[in-house]
Design a protein around this motif. Sequence first.
Motif, mmCIF file in Angstrom:
data_model
loop_
_atom_site.group_PDB
_atom_site.id
_atom_site.type_symbol
_atom_site.label_atom_id
_atom_site.label_comp_id
_atom_site.label_asym_id
_atom_site.label_seq_id
_atom_site.Cartn_x
_atom_site.Cartn_y
_atom_site.Cartn_z
ATOM 1 N N ALA A 1 0.827 -1.208 0.000
ATOM 2 C CA ALA A 1 0.000 0.000 0.000
ATOM 3 C C ALA A 1 0.862 1.259 0.000
ATOM 4 C CB ALA A 1 -0.936 -0.014 1.208
ATOM 5 N N VAL A 2 1.865 1.303 0.876
ATOM 6 C CA VAL A 2 2.709 2.496 1.019
ATOM 7 C C VAL A 2 3.425 2.819 -0.290
ATOM 8 C CG1 VAL A 2 4.788 3.398 2.162
ATOM 9 C CG2 VAL A 2 3.014 2.265 3.524
ATOM 10 N N LYS A 3 3.787 1.787 -1.038
ATOM 11 C CA LYS A 3 4.502 2.015 -2.287
ATOM 12 C C LYS A 3 3.629 2.670 -3.363
ATOM 13 C CE LYS A 3 8.120 -1.450 -1.650
ATOM 14 N NZ LYS A 3 8.755 -2.688 -2.122
ATOM 15 N N THR A 4 2.325 2.775 -3.085
ATOM 16 C CA THR A 4 1.430 3.488 -4.016
ATOM 17 C C THR A 4 1.176 4.928 -3.571
ATOM 18 O OG1 THR A 4 -0.640 2.901 -2.871
ATOM 19 C CG2 THR A 4 0.250 1.300 -4.448
ATOM 20 N N PHE A 5 1.684 5.308 -2.390
ATOM 21 C CA PHE A 5 1.427 6.638 -1.839
ATOM 22 C C PHE A 5 2.235 7.691 -2.593
ATOM 23 C CE2 PHE A 5 0.220 5.024 2.698
ATOM 24 C CZ PHE A 5 -0.909 4.419 2.157
ATOM 25 N N LYS A 6 1.723 8.899 -2.620
ATOM 26 C CA LYS A 6 2.295 9.982 -3.422
ATOM 27 C C LYS A 6 3.759 10.267 -3.087
ATOM 28 C CE LYS A 6 1.656 14.829 -4.715
ATOM 29 N NZ LYS A 6 0.775 16.021 -4.652
ATOM 30 N N TYR A 7 4.085 10.283 -1.788
ATOM 31 C CA TYR A 7 5.438 10.689 -1.395
ATOM 32 C C TYR A 7 6.418 9.523 -1.280
ATOM 33 C CZ TYR A 7 4.285 15.575 -0.751
ATOM 34 O OH TYR A 7 3.936 16.886 -0.982
ATOM 35 N N TYR A 8 5.973 8.326 -1.595
ATOM 36 C CA TYR A 8 6.893 7.184 -1.530
ATOM 37 C C TYR A 8 8.076 7.342 -2.494
ATOM 38 C CZ TYR A 8 8.947 2.580 -2.143
ATOM 39 O OH TYR A 8 9.843 1.543 -2.257
ATOM 40 N N PRO A 9 7.881 7.743 -3.746
ATOM 41 C CA PRO A 9 9.037 7.892 -4.653
ATOM 42 C C PRO A 9 10.041 8.933 -4.148
ATOM 43 C CG PRO A 9 6.989 7.853 -5.898
ATOM 44 C CD PRO A 9 6.603 7.997 -4.456
ATOM 45 N N VAL A 10 9.523 9.944 -3.455
ATOM 46 C CA VAL A 10 10.405 11.006 -2.950
ATOM 47 C C VAL A 10 11.274 10.492 -1.802
ATOM 48 C CG1 VAL A 10 10.492 13.328 -1.945
ATOM 49 C CG2 VAL A 10 8.686 12.739 -3.590
ATOM 50 N N TYR A 11 10.668 9.692 -0.934
ATOM 51 C CA TYR A 11 11.368 9.212 0.256
ATOM 52 C C TYR A 11 11.518 7.679 0.248
ATOM 53 C CZ TYR A 11 10.750 13.928 2.000
ATOM 54 O OH TYR A 11 10.797 15.293 2.144
ATOM 55 N N LYS A 12 11.731 7.152 -0.933
ATOM 56 C CA LYS A 12 11.838 5.702 -1.100
ATOM 57 C C LYS A 12 12.939 5.096 -0.208
ATOM 58 C CE LYS A 12 12.614 2.126 -4.633
ATOM 59 N NZ LYS A 12 13.617 1.385 -3.825
ATOM 60 N N LYS A 13 14.108 5.707 -0.199
ATOM 61 C CA LYS A 13 15.236 5.182 0.565
ATOM 62 C C LYS A 13 14.913 5.115 2.059
ATOM 63 C CE LYS A 13 20.158 6.049 1.473
ATOM 64 N NZ LYS A 13 21.308 6.955 1.187
ATOM 65 N N GLU A 14 14.340 6.197 2.580
ATOM 66 C CA GLU A 14 14.016 6.266 4.004
ATOM 67 C C GLU A 14 12.899 5.291 4.369
ATOM 68 O OE1 GLU A 14 15.857 10.106 2.749
ATOM 69 O OE2 GLU A 14 14.274 8.816 1.978
ATOM 70 N N ILE A 15 11.878 5.225 3.537
ATOM 71 C CA ILE A 15 10.733 4.366 3.827
ATOM 72 C C ILE A 15 11.112 2.885 3.730
ATOM 73 C CG2 ILE A 15 8.444 3.669 3.016
ATOM 74 C CD1 ILE A 15 7.968 6.616 2.253
#
Length: 568
Positions: free
Chosen positions: A256-270
């Motif tokens: 689910a989180v990988k579909t969230f808007k800010y996931y690509p921006v903070y991919k490394k941290e998440i």
Amino acid sequence: MSNKKGFPFLIGADPEFNIISQGNRMDAGGILEDFFDGMDSEEKRKKNIVKESMGFDIGKSGNIGWDGASSTGEIRPEPANTPAGIVNNLRRILLVAGQKLEIFTLTTLSMGAPVGGHIHFQLKDQNKYQKDIHKISRVMSSFFLPILLGENKINIQARLNNGYGEMSDHRVEHPTSKTFEFRTPTAEWMTTPKIACSTLAYLATVFYEATETNGGIDKFDNLILKTKEQGEALQTLALTDFMTLTKKITSDIEKAVKTFKYYPVYKKEIDYILNFRKVLKDKRKVNYDMAVGWGIGGKMNFNKKELMSKKEFVKRALKKDIDENSNLISMPFNNDTQVSTFAKTLTEKIVAFNWHLNKRYFLFGLSKEFSDFVVIDEKGDVKCKSKDFTGLVDLIGVQTYYKKMAQKAANAHRDECSKYREGRINWAEGLVEKNNILAIGIPYNMRIKGDTSSLIKLIYDIEKGKKKIISEGEIIKDLKIGKSNTEKFKIFNAIMEKAKKDGKKSGDSNYQLMLRNQIFSLHDLIERELEQTRDTLNNTTENLSQENPDPTVDLNEAIEEALNETYH
């Protein structure tokens, strides 16, 4: 990291921490207040430090102080719209405060007092979100599981026992508040900058989805907790390592989180936060100590040679206030000749080198016949063998005294009267090692000569795990009962060995208790005549026979046989 796109709302926090010294929880408010109040006015001006009601502002970075109970510290970074902005503010605050706090352990665990890692998210339009607060809370709680699994379970339970940290724990103070305060996290996310930045990025990404009105979060309705009871059940599953179910839920959360808007921006941290085992490993690596995690102290940056070097000591001590900081260290000792000198030297080394000891120590003097150190734990068990032990009688004789010294050691750490001391950390809480108080006996000749270097080397080796710690049982085995030159010792040993063999045949478990009691009463028994020893064993036989009559075992016969074998 600082160039990453910011969120359309501000992020804030007020994480707490405990200050620990030598196993004692210290009064954070008192330490911080004395430190900043005692700072030179010109230095305060340069660093833009201003005193407030419950802490001190550090320029534009935020505030460090205490909240309500001054026993726990609290950091309040200036809000920012990026995780990196918050972390940079936290770093600047800790670097200034670290000048004083570097000699302490700054733990993010609830040692003696619960500490939380509350995170705030701005509600830009409070009226718009007011009716959705319950939904926001449920979404935040539902997606908190990966962070929960990366937290110390005993620490979580310690907070829950004090009424903090439930999955639904949040606060929105109406009507003036414009923030949603998520109160479920422990303070552990403050352990390192990487964990802090990643936690803030993950939760802010989830919060954005929870407050958006496009209905995107509704696609994952199956993941959203419906009731408080469901949240408590999920938390219980995580605490009891019910991995079959939690693994499935975390997998769904990750998708689910990988579909969230800010996931690509903070991919490394998440992605890092989603790897909860790695997060937990990194916390343990620095022992949940912010001083180590943020690089402001705590880490042992010296070796034994440097520790023993007078030149190195002077170089480091000139950068500190040894007189002032020594008062913050708990190093109890008794009033035997010159022991205070050893305690003073050790304390000065701790301050000068920022030496964070894992164990707590109590120093006392040994009598003249001892030429080597003896170390015991708070139960009274001998932990380091001395070459001066020549027989079991020596061991037993000195143990009687040791048990008294061990009790004094425990009491001394409990009653330590430092003005900043709040309380001793209880091992039963599960967050510190059991029996981690060691009493060290210092030989008389060493004390008279003032050979403090030997003590420093010993403690260094113990702390580094280089000193072999052996059990009381190993000492007894090494001494080998029966190798004494006295006839009494030989006879007693033969009797006990024969009785032990026959006792095993009969299956009478009382023999083991009898044997232990007899062995540790040996100091008294050996002073008696052989006939008295024999009578004592005969009386024991009669008592045991009444409790558990067994015609196949005749201890009188065993004694006679043992005596005959000994004389022949």
